[in-house]
Design an enzyme around this catalytic site. Structure first.
Site, mmCIF file in Angstrom:
data_model
loop_
_atom_site.group_PDB
_atom_site.id
_atom_site.type_symbol
_atom_site.label_atom_id
_atom_site.label_comp_id
_atom_site.label_asym_id
_atom_site.label_seq_id
_atom_site.Cartn_x
_atom_site.Cartn_y
_atom_site.Cartn_z
ATOM 1 N N LYS A 89 0.858 -1.189 0.000
ATOM 2 C CA LYS A 89 0.000 0.000 0.000
ATOM 3 C C LYS A 89 0.886 1.228 0.000
ATOM 4 C CE LYS A 89 -4.479 1.056 0.430
ATOM 5 N NZ LYS A 89 -5.663 0.375 -0.078
ATOM 6 N N GLY A 188 -20.483 6.992 5.047
ATOM 7 C CA GLY A 188 -19.558 7.365 3.974
ATOM 8 C C GLY A 188 -20.190 7.186 2.619
ATOM 9 N N GLY A 190 -18.826 8.157 -0.487
ATOM 10 C CA GLY A 190 -17.836 8.446 -1.522
ATOM 11 C C GLY A 190 -18.032 7.519 -2.702
ATOM 12 N N VAL A 192 -17.419 4.417 -3.283
ATOM 13 C CA VAL A 192 -17.997 3.095 -3.038
ATOM 14 C C VAL A 192 -19.367 3.217 -2.349
ATOM 15 C CG1 VAL A 192 -17.681 0.841 -1.949
ATOM 16 C CG2 VAL A 192 -15.696 2.069 -2.829
HETATM 17 P P1 NAI Z 1 -13.891 8.100 -0.926
HETATM 18 O O1 NAI Z 1 -12.813 8.994 -0.452
HETATM 19 O O2 NAI Z 1 -14.437 8.274 -2.297
HETATM 20 O O3 NAI Z 1 -15.137 8.167 0.085
HETATM 21 C C1 NAI Z 1 -15.034 8.201 1.475
HETATM 22 C C2 NAI Z 1 -16.207 9.033 1.974
HETATM 23 O O4 NAI Z 1 -16.242 8.929 3.395
HETATM 24 C C3 NAI Z 1 -16.099 10.513 1.620
HETATM 25 O O5 NAI Z 1 -17.308 10.964 1.017
HETATM 26 C C4 NAI Z 1 -15.832 11.178 2.967
HETATM 27 O O6 NAI Z 1 -16.373 12.502 3.044
HETATM 28 C C5 NAI Z 1 -16.551 10.221 3.905
HETATM 29 N N1 NAI Z 1 -16.112 10.273 5.301
HETATM 30 C C6 NAI Z 1 -14.875 10.465 5.808
HETATM 31 N N2 NAI Z 1 -14.899 10.419 7.146
HETATM 32 C C7 NAI Z 1 -16.188 10.181 7.496
HETATM 33 C C8 NAI Z 1 -16.862 9.999 8.731
HETATM 34 N N3 NAI Z 1 -16.220 10.071 9.893
HETATM 35 N N4 NAI Z 1 -18.183 9.749 8.714
HETATM 36 C C9 NAI Z 1 -18.864 9.681 7.550
HETATM 37 N N5 NAI Z 1 -18.291 9.856 6.347
HETATM 38 C C10 NAI Z 1 -16.962 10.095 6.321
HETATM 39 O O7 NAI Z 1 -13.359 6.623 -0.709
HETATM 40 P P2 NAI Z 1 -13.897 5.276 -1.348
HETATM 41 O O8 NAI Z 1 -13.079 4.949 -2.539
HETATM 42 O O9 NAI Z 1 -15.378 5.325 -1.455
HETATM 43 O O10 NAI Z 1 -13.485 4.231 -0.221
HETATM 44 C C11 NAI Z 1 -14.212 4.111 0.988
HETATM 45 C C12 NAI Z 1 -13.512 3.102 1.880
HETATM 46 O O11 NAI Z 1 -13.452 1.844 1.219
HETATM 47 C C13 NAI Z 1 -12.068 3.451 2.234
HETATM 48 O O12 NAI Z 1 -11.786 2.998 3.534
HETATM 49 C C14 NAI Z 1 -11.255 2.668 1.224
HETATM 50 O O13 NAI Z 1 -9.954 2.391 1.686
HETATM 51 C C15 NAI Z 1 -12.090 1.406 1.142
HETATM 52 N N6 NAI Z 1 -11.908 0.683 -0.098
HETATM 53 C C16 NAI Z 1 -12.118 1.313 -1.292
HETATM 54 C C17 NAI Z 1 -11.930 0.605 -2.459
HETATM 55 C C18 NAI Z 1 -12.218 1.224 -3.789
HETATM 56 O O14 NAI Z 1 -12.268 0.487 -4.783
HETATM 57 N N7 NAI Z 1 -12.446 2.533 -3.855
HETATM 58 C C19 NAI Z 1 -11.452 -0.790 -2.455
HETATM 59 C C20 NAI Z 1 -11.371 -1.384 -1.135
HETATM 60 C C21 NAI Z 1 -11.562 -0.643 -0.012
#
Ligand code: NAI
Length: 357
Positions: A89, A188, A190, A192
């Site tokens: 990572k 969250g 984002g 996903v």
């Molecule tokens: P992203 O950055 O697009 O979305 C994360 C969201 O969580 C953002 O909208 C942010 O504002 C929100 N957030 C942050 N802190 C928060 C809190 N305390 N309470 C509520 N919302 C909060 O990230 P993504 O790509 O959606 O990933 C989400 C999670 O899934 C991460 O932990 C990432 O490591 C994990 N993940 C993502 C993968 C992918 O393909 N994108 C693959 C495997 C795991």
């Protein structure tokens, strides 16, 4: 071809992390404006592969620890998903001042070149397909690039969401809950979380959602069958299932006693703050689906791109996630241990069987 590494300082060292050695590359631009870490946790099953995170950290050591925990998780995730990949990572510490994105990812690409293919990068929190293209201008060790025809590729998030969704469907079935009557709390919204919500709504489920970013919540405020709560309360919502899709360590000594759902399954990496949290969940009779089993869809997409496989092969591999998860849960039940313990034991077995003696 000589791969560019100039203009960046490197420090490579082997460090002990929770019982096993990791290789840590610290990189810093000579101007001092871009810095971060690449952690190689295991090469037993193939090149160390995992996303590149671009986010703010309170300190250098917080960034390093995040990369180390995430890299270990990737070793487990890749091994259990039957991928010919090791675990790694990277994190780039997001500069607080204005920054030049092209420069940031050029520096990172040079760090990839320094490792010469032992670590392969893709998207994670804070990085996009466009950033992977930026990296590709300087380094070949990057995936999650725009799709080419029927070949696998592109942003892995939709496949991550699909794997989480299929896992949630399997967990509801296991607990005799009809998805059309289910209430899911999603933390969250984002890349996903947003996609997952769309899939759950299509299946007729009712949602309660929260995100720290107002812009992310906006589209859900007026959506039918969706309630929005503040981020401090999302984990306390009385729902059938809680899906953490934000950042890690959300399940901890403070939040576990307050959890309102009896099942937890989501996309976030490293949902448990520490290993004891799996026991605290079990004590409360809460079924915790190990994150690195449930959220493997994205890395499967990346692996298929690396292997030159097609979308059909991605589909087949992602569709195998729920059966793997339910198998682990049954095994945990039979052995009177937690699903996380079974998952880690199995992943470790696969890794150590291939490690040079
Ligand atoms: P992203 O950055 O697009 O979305 C994360 C969201 O969580 C953002 O909208 C942010 O504002 C929100 N957030 C942050 N802190 C928060 C809190 N305390 N309470 C509520 N919302 C909060 O990230 P993504 O790509 O959606 O990933 C989400 C999670 O899934 C991460 O932990 C990432 O490591 C994990 N993940 C993502 C993968 C992918 O393909 N994108 C693959 C495997 C795991």
């Amino acid at each position: 071809m000589e791969l560019a590494t100039t203009g960046v300082d490197f420090r490579l060292e082997k460090v002990e992390f929770e019982g096993r050695k990791q290789t840590v590359l610290e990189f810093k631009s000579v101007e001092g404006d871009v810095a971060g870490f690449i952690v190689v946790d295991s090469l037993a099953l193939g090149p160390a592969t995992g996303g590149c995170r671009f986010t703010s950290y309170a300190s250098r050591s917080d960034a390093l620890r995040d990369a180390q925990r995430l890299a270990r998780g990737m070793s487990f995730k890749n091994a259990l998903a039957e991928l010919p990949l090791g675990g790694g990572k990277s994190v780039i510490i997001r500069p607080s001042d204005n920054f030049d994105r092209d420069h940031v990812f050029e520096v990172f690409a040079k760090a990839l070149n320094y490792l010469n293919g032992t670590y392969l990068a893709a998207e994670d929190v804070g990085t996009s397909e466009a950033d992977m293209e930026r990296i590709q201008q300087t380094s070949p060790f990057v995936f999650g690039l725009p799709k080419d025809g029927v070949k696998a590729g592109g942003n892995p998030s939709p496949r991550t969401a699909q794997g989480v969704f299929l896992s949630i469907m399997a967990l509801l079935e296991l607990n005799n809950i009809d998805p059309a009557n289910a209430h899911i709390a999603v933390q969250g919204l984002g890349s996903v979380g947003r996609e997952l919500c769309g899939m759950l709504l299509k299946r007729g489920s009712r949602l309660t959602v929260a995100d720290v970013d107002d812009a992310a919540v906006r589209q859900f405020r007026s959506a039918p069958r969706v309630s929005v709560v503040d981020t401090g309360h999302i984990h306390t919502v009385t729902a059938d299932l809680f899906a953490p899709c934000a950042l890690g360590a959300g399940l901890n000594a403070r939040t576990i006693p307050e959890l309102g759902a009896k099942i937890v399954a989501g996309a976030a990496n490293n949902q448990l703050e520490g290993p004891d949290d799996a026991f605290s969940l079990a004590k409360r009779n809460i079924l915790y689906a190990p994150d690195f089993v449930v959220n493997a869809g994205g890395i499967i997409n990346v692996a298929c791109e690396y292997l030159g496989e097609t979308e059909d092969q991605v589909e087949r591999r992602v569709s195998a996630i729920p059966a793997r998860l339910i198998g682990l849960i049954h095994e945990a039940h039979a052995k009177h241990i937690t699903p996380s313990q079974v998952a880690e034991l199995k992943a470790n077995e696969k890794i150590t069987a291939r490690e040079p003696s």
